[in-house]
Design an enzyme around this catalytic site. Structure first.
Site, PDB file in Angstrom:
ATOM      1  N   GLY A  43       0.823  -1.216   0.000  1.00 17.21           N
ATOM      2  CA  GLY A  43       0.000   0.000   0.000  1.00 17.21           C
ATOM      3  C   GLY A  43       0.855   1.264   0.000  1.00 17.21           C
ATOM      4  O   GLY A  43       0.617   2.203  -0.770  1.00 17.21           O
TER       5      GLY A  43
ATOM      6  N   ARG B 265       8.452 -11.315 -13.542  1.00 21.42           N
ATOM      7  CA  ARG B 265       9.507 -12.170 -12.960  1.00 21.42           C
ATOM      8  C   ARG B 265      10.086 -13.088 -14.038  1.00 21.42           C
ATOM      9  O   ARG B 265      11.303 -13.218 -14.173  1.00 21.42           O
ATOM     10  CB  ARG B 265       8.921 -13.014 -11.823  1.00 21.42           C
TER      11      ARG B 265
ATOM     12  N   HIS C 235      -2.613 -17.615  -9.348  1.00 27.84           N
ATOM     13  CA  HIS C 235      -1.377 -17.065  -8.790  1.00 27.84           C
ATOM     14  C   HIS C 235      -0.912 -17.990  -7.674  1.00 27.84           C
ATOM     15  O   HIS C 235      -1.195 -17.788  -6.506  1.00 27.84           O
ATOM     16  CB  HIS C 235      -1.653 -15.660  -8.236  1.00 27.84           C
TER      17      HIS C 235
HETATM   18  P1  A3D Z   1       1.463  -5.781   5.006  1.00 29.44           P
HETATM   19  O1  A3D Z   1       2.685  -4.947   4.903  1.00 29.44           O
HETATM   20  O2  A3D Z   1       1.277  -6.635   6.215  1.00 29.44           O
HETATM   21  O3  A3D Z   1       0.202  -4.796   4.869  1.00 29.44           O
HETATM   22  C1  A3D Z   1      -1.113  -5.226   5.028  1.00 29.44           C
HETATM   23  C2  A3D Z   1      -1.883  -4.109   5.706  1.00 29.44           C
HETATM   24  O4  A3D Z   1      -3.266  -4.499   5.780  1.00 29.44           O
HETATM   25  C3  A3D Z   1      -1.439  -3.845   7.165  1.00 29.44           C
HETATM   26  O5  A3D Z   1      -0.988  -2.498   7.291  1.00 29.44           O
HETATM   27  C4  A3D Z   1      -2.695  -4.105   7.986  1.00 29.44           C
HETATM   28  O6  A3D Z   1      -2.864  -3.191   9.077  1.00 29.44           O
HETATM   29  C5  A3D Z   1      -3.789  -3.890   6.943  1.00 29.44           C
HETATM   30  N1  A3D Z   1      -5.062  -4.481   7.293  1.00 29.44           N
HETATM   31  C6  A3D Z   1      -5.303  -5.651   7.931  1.00 29.44           C
HETATM   32  N2  A3D Z   1      -6.632  -5.824   8.107  1.00 29.44           N
HETATM   33  C7  A3D Z   1      -7.233  -4.768   7.535  1.00 29.44           C
HETATM   34  C8  A3D Z   1      -8.585  -4.380   7.370  1.00 29.44           C
HETATM   35  N3  A3D Z   1      -9.571  -5.136   7.824  1.00 29.44           N
HETATM   36  N4  A3D Z   1      -8.846  -3.230   6.728  1.00 29.44           N
HETATM   37  C9  A3D Z   1      -7.848  -2.448   6.263  1.00 29.44           C
HETATM   38  N5  A3D Z   1      -6.544  -2.755   6.398  1.00 29.44           N
HETATM   39  C10 A3D Z   1      -6.241  -3.902   7.017  1.00 29.44           C
HETATM   40  O7  A3D Z   1       1.321  -6.734   3.725  1.00 29.44           O
HETATM   41  P2  A3D Z   1       1.800  -6.445   2.214  1.00 29.44           P
HETATM   42  O8  A3D Z   1       1.443  -5.065   1.827  1.00 29.44           O
HETATM   43  O9  A3D Z   1       3.194  -6.926   2.055  1.00 29.44           O
HETATM   44  O10 A3D Z   1       0.872  -7.523   1.454  1.00 29.44           O
HETATM   45  C11 A3D Z   1      -0.515  -7.328   1.375  1.00 29.44           C
HETATM   46  C12 A3D Z   1      -1.199  -8.526   0.734  1.00 29.44           C
HETATM   47  O11 A3D Z   1      -0.772  -8.661  -0.622  1.00 29.44           O
HETATM   48  C13 A3D Z   1      -0.899  -9.891   1.403  1.00 29.44           C
HETATM   49  O12 A3D Z   1      -2.073 -10.668   1.460  1.00 29.44           O
HETATM   50  C14 A3D Z   1       0.106 -10.525   0.436  1.00 29.44           C
HETATM   51  O13 A3D Z   1       0.082 -11.929   0.493  1.00 29.44           O
HETATM   52  C15 A3D Z   1      -0.422 -10.017  -0.877  1.00 29.44           C
HETATM   53  N6  A3D Z   1       0.531 -10.086  -2.007  1.00 29.44           N
HETATM   54  C16 A3D Z   1       0.029 -10.429  -3.207  1.00 29.44           C
HETATM   55  C17 A3D Z   1       0.844 -10.502  -4.307  1.00 29.44           C
HETATM   56  C18 A3D Z   1       0.266 -10.894  -5.627  1.00 29.44           C
HETATM   57  O14 A3D Z   1       0.987 -10.944  -6.604  1.00 29.44           O
HETATM   58  C19 A3D Z   1      -1.143 -11.223  -5.749  1.00 29.44           C
HETATM   59  C20 A3D Z   1       2.213 -10.211  -4.183  1.00 29.44           C
HETATM   60  C21 A3D Z   1       2.701  -9.862  -2.935  1.00 29.44           C
HETATM   61  C22 A3D Z   1       1.855  -9.790  -1.831  1.00 29.44           C
END
Ligand code: A3D
Length: 321
Positions: A14, A151, A175
């Site tokens: 984010g 990738r 994925h």
């Molecule tokens: P992270 O840095 O933990 O950020 C997730 C955020 O979500 C945290 O700041 C939490 O506070 C927030 N959060 C949790 N619950 C809620 C809610 N109910 N409402 C609003 N915010 C909330 O994780 P990230 O940014 O590294 O990854 C986020 C997601 O993306 C994870 O599920 C990963 O597995 C996924 N992801 C997907 C890909 C794809 O290619 C699809 C690649 C990498 C990561």
């Protein structure tokens, strides 16, 4: 008037999304997180970076869905990421609950938004999100294929020492470990990949290793990070989708899109080439697959379907939608 992008989840992806959007001046940004301090802190930090180069966009951190009202685009990363050794599917129970809350938060406030989901396990979470919001299927899409393709492209470019810009490729399917790098649609400087094998620029064995490394690309990074997963490349990939929508670029991008008949599959979200313009997903492109690609896509689809059944067991509400 400038567009508005709301980012639900102000974690690693984010925050990176917010930074990229301001650098590109793509839209005003609302950074939402239940951890209000993180959203506000990152928004403030990024806002302060805009005066260095004079980027003219606004950015706000919040934990109130009202602030995301009437967004043009919403990108969702709320949820937990994997820890080393976990599979994406291990995240299902927790992230399904989170995505249900997010759907409640956005469905009344931004009913016209183009929604890009990144939360894992991607294909099933995006399908659940569409059902929970009731938004039309062309306006709800998942990001994964661009990342997986980039990738694959990067590993190939390193192996054959050709710039990434000269390589075209696509990774389809779910994925996860069953994703399908489309070797028959891969070209290097316009030449089909097969020709490179004939010319001994790359061996079949090396190509297999690269395909395997692509499939495990996220795991390789989470093993090194230990507490999280990739975020720069996932965010960059999400931006390509948002930009194609906002600027009506009609790019053909591999995305987790809703398919209803294409590739012989009905009523499922899975990675396919989709044209993204200002009507959202405007078209699914049906590629002719060779027999191996077809068989691999079927395995991948089966895995997505099975995981969706597991999601229904966790939340029977999904069945009735
Ligand atoms: P992270 O840095 O933990 O950020 C997730 C955020 O979500 C945290 O700041 C939490 O506070 C927030 N959060 C949790 N619950 C809620 C809610 N109910 N409402 C609003 N915010 C909330 O994780 P990230 O940014 O590294 O990854 C986020 C997601 O993306 C994870 O599920 C990963 O597995 C996924 N992801 C997907 C890909 C794809 O290619 C699809 C690649 C990498 C990561």
């Amino acid at each position: 008037m400038r567009k508005k992008i709301s980012l639900i989840g102000a974690g690693q992806i984010g925050g990176t999304l917010a930074h990229l959007i301001t650098i590109k001046e793509l839209a005003d940004v609302v950074l939402f997180d239940i951890a209000e301090g993180i959203a506000k802190a990152k928004a403030l930090d990024i806002a302060q970076s805009t005066s260095v180069d004079g980027h003219n966009v606004s950015i706000k951190g919040t934990s109130n869905y009202e602030d995301t009202k009437n967004s043009d685009v919403i990108i969702i990363t709320a949820g937990i990421p994997r820890k080393a050794g976990m599979t994406r599917d291990d995240l299902l129970g927790t992230n399904l609950k989170i995505i249900k809350q997010v759907a409640e938060g956005i469905k009344e406030t931004s009913p016209k938004a183009f929604v890009i989901c990144i939360t894992n396990p991607l294909d099933v979470i995006v399908m659940a999100l569409q059902k929970y919001t009731g938004f039309s299927t062309n306006k709800v899409v998942g990001m994964a294929g661009i990342l997986d393709s980039s990738r694959f492209k990067y590993f190939l470019s390193q192996e054959i020492d050709i710039p990434v810009k000269k390589i075209e490729t696509m990774v389809l399917g779910g994925h996860g470990d069953t994703m399908v790098p489309m070797t028959s649609y891969t070209t290097v400087e316009g030449k089909p990949l097969n020709q490179l094998i004939t010319e001994k620029k790359i061996t079949n064995e090396k190509l297999d290793t690269i395909i395997e490394r692509t499939r495990k690309g996220g795991g390789e990074i989470s093993k090194l990070l230990k507490t999280g997963t990739a975020f720069y490349a996932p965010a960059t990939s999400g931006i390509e989708m948002a930009e194609s929508y906002i600027k009506n670029l009609k790019k053909t991008l591999p995305c987790a899109a809703y398919i209803d008949g294409e590739y012989g599959i009905k009523d499922l979200y899975v990675g396919v080439p989709a044209v993204i313009g200002n009507n959202g997903v405007e078209k699914i492109i049906e590629l002719k697959l060779d027999s191996i690609e077809k068989a691999n896509l079927e395995i991948s689809i089966k895995a997505v379907k099975e995981l969706f059944q597991a999601a229904i067991k966790i939340d029977p509400d999904l069945k009735s939608k």
